[in-house]
Scaffold this active site. Sequence first.
Site, short mmCIF file in Angstrom:
data_model
loop_
_atom_site.label_atom_id
_atom_site.label_comp_id
_atom_site.label_asym_id
_atom_site.label_seq_id
_atom_site.Cartn_x
_atom_site.Cartn_y
_atom_site.Cartn_z
N ASP A 186 0.81 -1.22 0.00
CA ASP A 186 0.00 0.00 0.00
C ASP A 186 0.84 1.27 0.00
OD1 ASP A 186 -2.08 -1.77 0.27
OD2 ASP A 186 -3.02 -0.74 1.95
N HIS A 230 3.50 -2.30 3.34
CA HIS A 230 3.62 -0.93 2.83
C HIS A 230 5.01 -0.73 2.25
CE1 HIS A 230 0.35 -0.72 5.80
NE2 HIS A 230 -0.13 0.29 5.09
#
Length: 239
Positions: A47, A188
């Site tokens: 992400d 992430h």
Amino acid sequence: MHRRLVISVAVSALCGAMLAGTAAPASAAAPAAVDCRKVKCVALTFDDGPVADTQRLLRTLNDRNVKATFYVVGKNVQRYPSTVRSTASAGHQIGNHSWDHADLTRLSAAQIKSQFSRADTAIKQATGKKPTTVRAPYGAHNAAVRQAAARPLVHWSVDTLDWKYRDSARIINTVKTQTKPGDIVLLHDIHKTTVNAVPGIIQALKARGFHFVTVDQLFAPAKLPAGKVTYHNRAAYRP
């Protein structure tokens, strides 16, 4: 003679395209065919990028023949369009993670729609395709968010908390111990400690017999319903 003629025609066509200012589009590296109803699959998802370090992550995935899904933020796509283009060309899936990572539940319906549409535009300009899935920032959603998405909202079933604990060894251990067949792992690529952890994650899960797939592959041949949120693992969606 025939072979020389074929080569000559091919070279002429390529030169013609170059002279016209165009080039044949590079075909994306299609993910290998894997039936996740029969083998152990996991979807690694990244992400909030792209960022400069995403290129290092892409090299790591490519070297190990691993496909993943990237939920990208529109304003970062606008800043690093070539990285998103490279990501798609390598056979990874691109998803919409809003324009600037706002908590969409605090916005008006028009603002939510703008968050998704602006990100769609940036992604399509970079890759030529509109994303087929979205992920709401922070996992925050309500009826207005689900309606504006107009596509499946794919969240996760394993949360590494890599944003909180910037510890590569901890991230590897979390994925190693918590991942089950059909899981969607939240990571992430904006954190170097996460990118550093990816080789260890891949090694640990390969040792357990996992296949790495994109989100779309994970649920195939089933189609996730638009406007619905996917939290749980693949077993809940078997056709």
